[in-house]
Design a protein around this motif. Structure first.
Motif, PDB file in Angstrom:
ATOM      1  N   ASP A 603       0.866  -1.313   0.140  1.00 38.21           N
ATOM      2  CA  ASP A 603       0.147  -0.011   0.121  1.00 38.21           C
ATOM      3  C   ASP A 603       0.997   1.291   0.040  1.00 38.21           C
ATOM      4  OD1 ASP A 603      -1.788   2.117   0.290  1.00 38.21           O
ATOM      5  OD2 ASP A 603      -2.503   1.359   2.288  1.00 38.21           O
ATOM      6  N   SER A 605      -0.342   4.378  -0.092  1.00 41.90           N
ATOM      7  CA  SER A 605      -1.170   5.681  -0.029  1.00 41.90           C
ATOM      8  C   SER A 605      -0.287   6.461   0.710  1.00 41.90           C
ATOM      9  CB  SER A 605      -2.529   5.236   0.467  1.00 41.90           C
ATOM     10  OG  SER A 605      -2.407   4.374   1.404  1.00 41.90           O
ATOM     11  N   ALA A 608       1.147   9.410  -1.047  1.00 43.33           N
ATOM     12  CA  ALA A 608       0.297  10.476  -1.448  1.00 43.33           C
ATOM     13  C   ALA A 608       0.254  11.939  -0.374  1.00 43.33           C
ATOM     14  CB  ALA A 608      -1.027  10.296  -1.495  1.00 43.33           C
ATOM     15  N   ASP A 635      -2.306   4.160  -7.671  1.00 39.52           N
ATOM     16  CA  ASP A 635      -3.197   4.993  -6.571  1.00 39.52           C
ATOM     17  C   ASP A 635      -3.584   6.269  -7.239  1.00 39.52           C
ATOM     18  OD1 ASP A 635      -3.508   6.994  -4.354  1.00 39.52           O
ATOM     19  OD2 ASP A 635      -3.009   5.119  -3.037  1.00 39.52           O
TER      20      ASP A 635
END
Length: 763
Positions: A603, A605, A608, A635
């Motif tokens: 992952d 994320s 970001a 993503d």
């Protein structure tokens, strides 16, 4: 009245001669910059015919050397010039027979003996009352004249003042009038008090001496005081209505604490305030900046009266290269160096290397041109001697650093040096506190808090400058500080380890790595330091660790598998760390891209968040694209955040580039006969095309794969440009005279490099 022409260098003598003829003939005389003159040191016009001035200082050479030079070289030059009038100046005394001989040599161009000026003729002319404007225009000539010297001598208050003035008078021939002299005179004129501060060797005392001479020559009595203000107060009471210039070299000296603990600071403040209110008095002080800072930080009276508002800080960067050239030339001229040594400086224009050297300093220039110091050095070794003293100015800093400051100031200096010479205030404060808590430091009985110590260090060894709202950073006051510290302390491994532990920054490891690359430090010491720093790093909590620091630390010795394996574990910790911290984006990218090893991250994320709260530059953007490509990231939030940041980056860079673009080819000038003025017009299409080219260049510097993940709306950026405003801003950047620029009549002035070469050109 007698004037000592020997105090002038040859360039100054040429300027004086031109001033004399201009006044004598009541004609405008063109002065030419120093250099190979082709027999012309000044020119005037009689009708349409050219008149020539030629100057030969030659006070060192004497009459025989002068005549030999004239016969061998100058006669042919004059014949080629064929002037209607030829005037000859020399600083050596000439007899009537000497003048006849010179007239014969230059016949028929020298019309009479009155066109041959020797030392006596120049002195007679300058002694006339109506010519005093020329004397005063040539500061060094004026200040060393017998009349002024008599005034100076008679105005010295007997005792130490008399001795000090005598010493000042004997050492001012190397003085060069720079902007600092003008500023110093203006400060004294307006506020009556000046505290001249600066680094060792910058010229504090020299400037103070000449300011004191100037005022003494203008009728002020001279009073040299040391640290006893009571002595000055007594003189002030005795001569309340007299004009007096008080002089204090090395204000407070190293006894600042004694002065403050014995309440002498109140006397000093009261005395300075009295001087400020009395235009018949002047007070000239010099102070090492650390002493002045120490005094202010330790004394509420100094703080309350804002003692530093009277400070005039001398900085080497305030001197232009041309000023430095004049300083160097003047020292060489008056050095009595044999020509074989001077040749080494002139060879291949080496003087430029001296002028542009980062450690240029008047004291070093005096040191390397001191005839007595180099008497045992062979001329063939002289240039290496000069380079060594400039590269390693130990004799300038060693005494000051080791004996005139205390441990806390030294520690701040060590921290700044080993952080590559630049450090933020928050980092410096934190590092200093860590060092103070964990390592031995002799603080004595003084206040060793960061705020107190940094005030002592500022402007003596460190500079403090504002780089944002309440954000400050520190730099070294002079690059030679770093040179000295490394030469003197680099082999003290315990000290280096302590400083680097306290810092814990990427910059410090970068600096250590640069020392390794330049073979300034051995590999064995590097490994020892690396192991110690790694152990220290592992003891720090995750939230407090500088990630990129770990990357750089491992690069010191890439064979250290223990460090590399720990980085892989560290990456796993980061991926589960949910608090986004944008300022660490680049460090995060380096860890993920360069040290992934066997790490598996499902992952992304969390990346970001770092993009959203960061401020991306070109390298950041390209690194993010590399990361996306490497891990095949899908993503959408990351892409959205990246798109916003890329747009902000492009607009910001474009704004900077468009305002500095050269629009001159697209701006035209025509004459409006009806209104009698020039009118400017511009090609909007051409300017828009220029803007598109700038935008294309910015985008082309980004990773070409970027467009696979986001869109860039270049058309919207171009449409946002206000062409009229852009043109107005470009034209106004030229200031007054911009119309002449676009008509082709504008001249940008002289070439500084050529002017410097001209000073050192040999006739």
């Amino acid at each position: 009245m007698e004037f000592f022409l020997s105090k002038l260098n040859d360039r100054e003598f040429e300027s004086l001669s031109a001033d004399i003829i201009s006044d004598e003939l009541d004609l405008t005389v063109e002065k030419f910059k120093a250099g190979r003159d082709g027999g012309v040191d000044g020119r005037f016009w009689i009708g349409k015919r050219e008149g020539i001035i030629q100057c030969k200082h030659y006070w060192k050479t004497g009459y025989k050397g002068l005549i030999s030079k004239l016969k061998k070289e100058e006669v042919d030059k004059v014949k080629k010039l064929n002037p209607i009038k030829y005037v000859f100046f020399t600083s050596i005394p000439l007899s009537r027979e000497n003048k006849k001989e010179i007239v014969e040599i230059f016949s028929p161009f020298i019309k009479s003996e009155s066109d041959v000026w020797g030392e006596d003729d120049i002195n007679d002319f300058l002694s006339k009352k109506e010519n005093q404007n020329i004397v005063e225009k040539n500061y060094k000539l004026w200040i060393t004249s017998t009349q002024i010297l008599d005034i100076v001598y008679n105005n010295a208050i007997k005792g130490r003042s008399e001795s000090t003035l005598s010493e000042i008078k004997s050492n001012n021939e190397r003085y060069v009038i720079t902007n600092n002299h003008t500023k110093g005179t203006e400060i004294l004129k307006n506020s009556n008090v000046i505290i001249i501060s600066g680094e060792p060797g910058i010229g504090k005392t020299t400037l103070a001496n000449n300011l004191a001479l100037y005022y003494t020559a203008n009728g002020f009595e001279f009073c040299d005081i040391e640290e006893s203000i009571s002595e000055a107060e007594a003189i002030l009471r005795q001569k309340e209505k007299k004009k007096i210039v008080f002089y204090c070299d090395d204000f407070l000296g190293s006894n600042v604490y004694d002065a403050i603990s014995n309440k002498r600071d109140s006397h000093i403040v009261k005395f300075i305030n009295r001087i400020k209110k009395d235009d018949s008095k002047k007070f000239i002080l010099t102070s090492r900046t650390n002493i002045l800072a120490m005094a202010v930080s330790s004394s509420h009276r100094f703080q309350n009266e804002d003692l530093r508002e009277d400070e005039f800080l001398l900085k080497i960067e305030d001197l232009s290269d041309l000023d430095k050239a004049k300083i160097l030339y003047n020292h060489i001229y008056h050095s009595n160096l044999d020509n074989v040594y001077i040749d080494e400086i002139y060879k291949q224009k080496r003087y430029k290397q001296i002028i542009q050297h980062k450690n240029f300093n008047p004291r070093i220039i005096e040191f390397i041109t001191n005839n007595k110091r180099i008497s045992r050095i062979k001329s063939s070794e002289y240039w290496n001697y000069i380079v060594d003293k400039l590269d390693n100015p130990k004799e300038i800093w060693s005494n000051f650093f080791q004996y005139q400051i205390d441990d806390p100031v030294r520690v701040l200096t060590f921290l700044t040096v080993f952080n590559s010479g630049v450090i933020g205030e928050s980092v410096l404060s934190k590092s200093y506190s860590f060092y103070k808590q964990n390592f031995k430091m002799n603080t004595g009985s003084t206040d060793s808090s960061f705020d107190a110590v940094r005030k002592l260090a500022i402007k003596s060894l460190l500079n403090r400058r504002k780089i944002g709202d309440r954000i400050y950073e520190y730099t070294l006051f002079n690059p030679s500080v770093s040179d000295f510290v490394l030469n003197a302390y680099l082999e003290d491994v315990d000290l280096v380890e302590s400083v680097l532990k306290a810092l814990g920054t990427r910059s410090s490891i970068d600096f250590l790595n640069s020392l390794k690359q330049n073979n300034r430090i051995s590999r064995s010491i590097i490994r020892e330091i690396q192991s110690e720093l790694f152990r220290h790093f592992c003891d720090i909590k995750l939230i407090d660790r500088d990630w990129d620091y770990l990357v750089q630390l491992s690069c010191l010795d890439i064979l250290n598998t223990r460090v590399v394996n720990s980085i892989e574990k560290f990456i796993i910790e980061i991926s589960s760390y949910k608090e986004a911290r944008g300022e660490r984006l680049y460090e995060l990218l380096e860890l993920l891209i360069d040290f992934n090893g066997n790490v598996e991250i499902k992952d992304f994320s969390f990346v970001a968040g770092y993009i959203q709260y960061g401020s991306l530059d070109r390298e950041d953007i390209n690194k993010v694209v590399e990361l996306i490509r490497k891990y095949d990231i899908k993503d959408e939030i990351l892409f959205e955040n990246l798109s916003d940041e890329v747009d902000s980056y492009i607009r910001e860079v474009f704004a900077d580039n468009k305002s500095s673009a050269n629009l001159e080819p697209y701006i035209h000038s025509s004459y409006d006969h009806e209104h009698g003025e020039f009118v400017l017009d511009f090609d909007s299409g051409g300017i828009e095309h220029e803007m598109e080219s700038i935008l294309d260049t910015i985008i082309s510097e980004l990773d070409e794969k970027l467009l696979d993940y986001i869109e860039i709306d270049g058309a919207d950026i171009i449409e946002s440009i206000e062409i009229d405003q852009l043109v107005d801003d470009f034209i106004s950047s030229y200031g007054e005279g911009y119309e002449e620029e676009f008509r082709g009549g504008y001249s940008s002035g002289g070439n500084s490099s050529c002017d410097i070469e001209a000073i050192f050109e040999r006739n």
